[in-house]
Write a protein that holds these residues in place. Structure first.
Motif, PDB file in Angstrom:
ATOM      1  N   ASN A  22       2.040  -4.896  -8.863  1.00 17.80           N
ATOM      2  CA  ASN A  22       3.399  -5.448  -8.846  1.00 17.80           C
ATOM      3  C   ASN A  22       3.732  -6.168  -7.550  1.00 17.80           C
ATOM      4  OD1 ASN A  22       3.884  -4.489 -11.394  1.00 17.80           O
ATOM      5  ND2 ASN A  22       5.042  -2.716 -10.724  1.00 17.80           N
ATOM      6  N   LEU A  23       3.105  -5.784  -6.448  1.00 16.95           N
ATOM      7  CA  LEU A  23       3.445  -6.376  -5.152  1.00 16.95           C
ATOM      8  C   LEU A  23       2.291  -7.168  -4.537  1.00 16.95           C
ATOM      9  CD1 LEU A  23       5.470  -3.392  -3.639  1.00 16.95           C
ATOM     10  CD2 LEU A  23       6.338  -5.439  -4.788  1.00 16.95           C
ATOM     11  N   MET A  24       1.175  -7.269  -5.239  1.00 18.13           N
ATOM     12  CA  MET A  24       0.017  -7.958  -4.697  1.00 18.13           C
ATOM     13  C   MET A  24       0.340  -9.416  -4.381  1.00 18.13           C
ATOM     14  SD  MET A  24      -3.827  -8.330  -6.237  1.00 18.13           S
ATOM     15  CE  MET A  24      -3.889  -6.594  -6.607  1.00 18.13           C
ATOM     16  N   GLY A  25      -0.101  -9.859  -3.223  1.00 16.10           N
ATOM     17  CA  GLY A  25       0.115 -11.249  -2.830  1.00 16.10           C
ATOM     18  C   GLY A  25       1.405 -11.481  -2.069  1.00 16.10           C
ATOM     19  N   LEU A  26       2.203 -10.435  -1.889  1.00 17.65           N
ATOM     20  CA  LEU A  26       3.437 -10.566  -1.119  1.00 17.65           C
ATOM     21  C   LEU A  26       3.067 -10.879   0.319  1.00 17.65           C
ATOM     22  CD1 LEU A  26       6.574 -10.176  -1.113  1.00 17.65           C
ATOM     23  CD2 LEU A  26       6.123  -7.803  -0.468  1.00 17.65           C
ATOM     24  N   ILE A  27       3.600 -11.964   0.836  1.00 16.14           N
ATOM     25  CA  ILE A  27       3.241 -12.341   2.202  1.00 16.14           C
ATOM     26  C   ILE A  27       4.025 -11.517   3.209  1.00 16.14           C
ATOM     27  CG2 ILE A  27       2.664 -14.673   1.480  1.00 16.14           C
ATOM     28  CD1 ILE A  27       5.181 -15.636   2.956  1.00 16.14           C
ATOM     29  N   CYS A  28       3.458 -11.388   4.390  1.00 15.07           N
ATOM     30  CA  CYS A  28       4.118 -10.687   5.484  1.00 15.07           C
ATOM     31  C   CYS A  28       4.504 -11.743   6.512  1.00 15.07           C
ATOM     32  CB  CYS A  28       3.175  -9.655   6.091  1.00 15.07           C
ATOM     33  SG  CYS A  28       3.986  -8.652   7.334  1.00 15.07           S
ATOM     34  N   ASP A  29       5.771 -11.977   6.655  1.00 19.95           N
ATOM     35  CA  ASP A  29       6.251 -13.068   7.516  1.00 19.95           C
ATOM     36  C   ASP A  29       7.389 -12.593   8.406  1.00 19.95           C
ATOM     37  OD1 ASP A  29       7.912 -12.717   5.324  1.00 19.95           O
ATOM     38  OD2 ASP A  29       8.287 -14.835   5.012  1.00 19.95           O
ATOM     39  N   PRO A  30       7.113 -11.645   9.299  1.00 24.26           N
ATOM     40  CA  PRO A  30       8.189 -11.058  10.105  1.00 24.26           C
ATOM     41  C   PRO A  30       8.848 -12.064  11.040  1.00 24.26           C
ATOM     42  CG  PRO A  30       6.060 -10.377  10.954  1.00 24.26           C
ATOM     43  CD  PRO A  30       5.805 -11.127   9.679  1.00 24.26           C
ATOM     44  N   VAL A  31      10.154 -12.166  10.944  1.00 19.44           N
ATOM     45  CA  VAL A  31      10.925 -13.053  11.796  1.00 19.44           C
ATOM     46  C   VAL A  31      10.869 -12.520  13.220  1.00 19.44           C
ATOM     47  CG1 VAL A  31      13.227 -13.969  12.260  1.00 19.44           C
ATOM     48  CG2 VAL A  31      12.386 -13.838   9.902  1.00 19.44           C
ATOM     49  N   ALA A  32      10.495 -13.381  14.146  1.00 19.73           N
ATOM     50  CA  ALA A  32      10.350 -13.044  15.566  1.00 19.73           C
ATOM     51  C   ALA A  32       9.320 -11.942  15.792  1.00 19.73           C
ATOM     52  CB  ALA A  32      11.699 -12.670  16.182  1.00 19.73           C
ATOM     53  N   GLY A  33       8.427 -11.752  14.822  1.00 21.32           N
ATOM     54  CA  GLY A  33       7.391 -10.740  14.958  1.00 21.32           C
ATOM     55  C   GLY A  33       7.872  -9.316  14.789  1.00 21.32           C
ATOM     56  N   SER A  67       0.825  -1.195   0.000  1.00 20.95           N
ATOM     57  CA  SER A  67       0.000   0.000   0.000  1.00 20.95           C
ATOM     58  C   SER A  67       0.866   1.254   0.000  1.00 20.95           C
ATOM     59  CB  SER A  67      -0.912   0.012   1.227  1.00 20.95           C
ATOM     60  OG  SER A  67      -1.801  -1.078   1.189  1.00 20.95           O
ATOM     61  N   ALA A  68       1.933   1.238   0.799  1.00 19.30           N
ATOM     62  CA  ALA A  68       2.813   2.410   0.858  1.00 19.30           C
ATOM     63  C   ALA A  68       3.462   2.663  -0.497  1.00 19.30           C
ATOM     64  CB  ALA A  68       3.872   2.222   1.934  1.00 19.30           C
ATOM     65  N   SER A  69       3.842   1.611  -1.178  1.00 20.69           N
ATOM     66  CA  SER A  69       4.452   1.759  -2.496  1.00 20.69           C
ATOM     67  C   SER A  69       3.460   2.383  -3.476  1.00 20.69           C
ATOM     68  CB  SER A  69       4.928   0.397  -3.006  1.00 20.69           C
ATOM     69  OG  SER A  69       5.555   0.518  -4.255  1.00 20.69           O
ATOM     70  N   ALA A  70       2.219   1.972  -3.405  1.00 19.68           N
ATOM     71  CA  ALA A  70       1.196   2.525  -4.291  1.00 19.68           C
ATOM     72  C   ALA A  70       0.935   3.994  -3.971  1.00 19.68           C
ATOM     73  CB  ALA A  70      -0.091   1.715  -4.158  1.00 19.68           C
ATOM     74  N   MET A  71       0.870   4.312  -2.685  1.00 19.67           N
ATOM     75  CA  MET A  71       0.678   5.718  -2.300  1.00 19.67           C
ATOM     76  C   MET A  71       1.850   6.570  -2.760  1.00 19.67           C
ATOM     77  SD  MET A  71      -1.152   5.518   1.444  1.00 19.67           S
ATOM     78  CE  MET A  71       0.044   4.429   2.189  1.00 19.67           C
ATOM     79  N   ALA A  72       3.055   6.036  -2.636  1.00 16.79           N
ATOM     80  CA  ALA A  72       4.237   6.774  -3.084  1.00 16.79           C
ATOM     81  C   ALA A  72       4.222   6.950  -4.599  1.00 16.79           C
ATOM     82  CB  ALA A  72       5.506   6.058  -2.641  1.00 16.79           C
ATOM     83  N   ALA A  73       3.815   5.925  -5.326  1.00 13.63           N
ATOM     84  CA  ALA A  73       3.758   6.024  -6.792  1.00 13.63           C
ATOM     85  C   ALA A  73       2.776   7.115  -7.210  1.00 13.63           C
ATOM     86  CB  ALA A  73       3.354   4.683  -7.394  1.00 13.63           C
ATOM     87  N   GLY A  74       1.609   7.131  -6.584  1.00 14.68           N
ATOM     88  CA  GLY A  74       0.625   8.163  -6.903  1.00 14.68           C
ATOM     89  C   GLY A  74       1.128   9.551  -6.546  1.00 14.68           C
ATOM     90  N   THR A  75       1.754   9.661  -5.395  1.00 15.63           N
ATOM     91  CA  THR A  75       2.277  10.951  -4.945  1.00 15.63           C
ATOM     92  C   THR A  75       3.386  11.453  -5.858  1.00 15.63           C
ATOM     93  OG1 THR A  75       1.692  10.431  -2.662  1.00 15.63           O
ATOM     94  CG2 THR A  75       3.329  12.175  -3.001  1.00 15.63           C
ATOM     95  N   LEU A  76       4.302  10.570  -6.205  1.00 18.56           N
ATOM     96  CA  LEU A  76       5.387  10.963  -7.118  1.00 18.56           C
ATOM     97  C   LEU A  76       4.833  11.431  -8.460  1.00 18.56           C
ATOM     98  CD1 LEU A  76       7.992   8.141  -6.434  1.00 18.56           C
ATOM     99  CD2 LEU A  76       8.313  10.588  -6.019  1.00 18.56           C
ATOM    100  N   THR A  77       3.820  10.747  -8.935  1.00 14.34           N
ATOM    101  CA  THR A  77       3.206  11.132 -10.206  1.00 14.34           C
ATOM    102  C   THR A  77       2.575  12.513 -10.088  1.00 14.34           C
ATOM    103  OG1 THR A  77       2.791   8.800 -10.685  1.00 14.34           O
ATOM    104  CG2 THR A  77       1.570  10.402 -11.989  1.00 14.34           C
TER     105      THR A  77
END
Length: 119
Positions: free
Chosen positions: A31-42, A1-11
Protein backbone atom coordinates in the motif's frame (compact mmCIF):
# COMPACT_ATOMS: atom_id res chain seq x y z
CA UNK A 1 8.44 -0.53 6.93
CA UNK A 2 7.07 0.62 10.29
CA UNK A 3 3.53 0.34 8.99
CA UNK A 4 4.18 -3.22 7.83
CA UNK A 5 5.74 -4.17 11.16
CA UNK A 6 2.77 -2.67 12.98
CA UNK A 7 0.32 -4.54 10.74
CA UNK A 8 2.05 -7.84 11.45
CA UNK A 9 2.24 -7.11 15.16
CA UNK A 10 -1.41 -6.11 15.39
CA UNK A 11 -2.38 -9.29 13.59
CA UNK A 12 -0.29 -11.38 15.99
CA UNK A 13 -1.61 -9.62 19.10
CA UNK A 14 -5.14 -10.23 17.90
CA UNK A 15 -4.50 -13.96 17.52
CA UNK A 16 -3.70 -14.17 13.83
CA UNK A 17 -1.76 -17.07 12.39
CA UNK A 18 1.75 -16.77 10.98
CA UNK A 19 0.22 -16.84 7.50
CA UNK A 20 -2.16 -13.99 8.37
CA UNK A 21 0.73 -12.00 9.84
CA UNK A 22 2.58 -12.39 6.54
CA UNK A 23 -0.47 -11.29 4.55
CA UNK A 24 -0.97 -8.21 6.75
CA UNK A 25 2.70 -7.29 6.45
CA UNK A 26 2.70 -7.75 2.66
CA UNK A 27 -0.47 -5.71 2.17
CA UNK A 28 0.84 -2.87 4.32
CA UNK A 29 4.12 -2.71 2.37
CA UNK A 30 2.35 -2.84 -0.98
CA UNK A 31 0.00 0.00 0.00
CA UNK A 32 2.87 2.42 0.65
CA UNK A 33 5.55 1.11 -1.70
CA UNK A 34 7.20 3.82 -3.76
CA UNK A 35 6.32 6.64 -1.37
CA UNK A 36 9.13 9.13 -1.67
CA UNK A 37 10.92 10.59 1.32
CA UNK A 38 11.32 14.32 0.80
CA UNK A 39 11.87 15.97 4.19
CA UNK A 40 11.58 19.74 4.08
CA UNK A 41 14.82 21.30 5.35
CA UNK A 42 16.05 17.78 6.07
CA UNK A 43 13.71 17.45 9.05
CA UNK A 44 10.99 14.86 9.66
CA UNK A 45 8.29 17.36 10.57
CA UNK A 46 7.15 17.94 6.98
CA UNK A 47 5.67 15.69 5.64
CA UNK A 48 6.71 12.65 7.68
CA UNK A 49 4.80 13.35 10.89
CA UNK A 50 1.52 13.45 9.03
CA UNK A 51 2.45 10.43 6.92
CA UNK A 52 2.85 8.45 10.13
CA UNK A 53 -0.90 8.76 10.64
CA UNK A 54 -1.47 7.23 7.21
CA UNK A 55 0.96 4.45 8.12
CA UNK A 56 -0.90 3.73 11.35
CA UNK A 57 -4.28 3.61 9.62
CA UNK A 58 -2.75 1.40 6.93
CA UNK A 59 -1.42 -0.98 9.59
CA UNK A 60 -4.79 -1.33 11.33
CA UNK A 61 -6.63 -1.76 8.04
CA UNK A 62 -4.21 -4.43 6.79
CA UNK A 63 -4.41 -6.33 10.09
CA UNK A 64 -8.21 -6.21 9.87
CA UNK A 65 -8.14 -7.46 6.28
CA UNK A 66 -5.76 -10.33 7.06
CA UNK A 67 -7.84 -11.40 10.06
CA UNK A 68 -10.93 -11.29 7.86
CA UNK A 69 -9.28 -13.76 5.49
CA UNK A 70 -8.09 -11.40 2.77
CA UNK A 71 -4.78 -12.57 1.38
CA UNK A 72 -1.93 -10.85 -0.40
CA UNK A 73 -1.56 -12.30 -3.88
CA UNK A 74 2.21 -11.71 -3.70
CA UNK A 75 3.97 -13.51 -0.80
CA UNK A 76 5.49 -11.32 1.90
CA UNK A 77 9.09 -12.32 1.13
CA UNK A 78 8.66 -11.29 -2.50
CA UNK A 79 7.04 -8.00 -1.49
CA UNK A 80 10.00 -7.25 0.81
CA UNK A 81 12.48 -8.03 -1.97
CA UNK A 82 10.50 -5.87 -4.38
CA UNK A 83 10.46 -2.98 -1.93
CA UNK A 84 14.25 -3.13 -1.71
CA UNK A 85 14.49 -3.12 -5.49
CA UNK A 86 12.12 -0.14 -5.79
CA UNK A 87 14.16 1.77 -3.21
CA UNK A 88 17.43 1.12 -5.03
CA UNK A 89 15.95 2.19 -8.38
CA UNK A 90 14.40 5.36 -6.99
CA UNK A 91 16.30 8.52 -7.90
CA UNK A 92 18.55 9.84 -5.14
CA UNK A 93 16.47 13.03 -4.90
CA UNK A 94 13.59 11.02 -3.46
CA UNK A 95 15.53 8.99 -0.86
CA UNK A 96 15.57 11.18 2.26
CA UNK A 97 18.02 13.66 0.77
CA UNK A 98 15.76 16.74 0.82
CA UNK A 99 16.78 17.26 -2.82
CA UNK A 100 13.40 16.52 -4.40
CA UNK A 101 9.65 16.43 -3.86
CA UNK A 102 8.15 18.79 -1.29
CA UNK A 103 11.61 19.80 -0.10
CA UNK A 104 12.26 21.73 -3.32
CA UNK A 105 8.94 23.57 -3.52
CA UNK A 106 9.14 27.34 -3.00
CA UNK A 107 7.76 27.04 0.53
CA UNK A 108 10.03 24.07 1.25
CA UNK A 109 13.04 26.14 0.22
CA UNK A 110 11.81 29.07 2.30
CA UNK A 111 11.55 26.85 5.38
CA UNK A 112 15.06 25.54 4.74
CA UNK A 113 16.41 29.08 4.49
CA UNK A 114 14.67 30.09 7.72
CA UNK A 115 16.13 27.04 9.48
CA UNK A 116 19.62 27.87 8.26
CA UNK A 117 19.33 31.47 9.50
CA UNK A 118 18.45 30.45 13.05
CA UNK A 119 21.22 30.94 15.60
Amino acid sequence: SASAMAAGTLTAIRGGSAEQIGHATAMALKNLMGLICDPVAGLVEVPCVKRNVVGAVNAVSCADMALAGIESRIPVDQVIDCMGDVGHRMPEEFRETALGGLAVTPVGQQVKQQMEERP
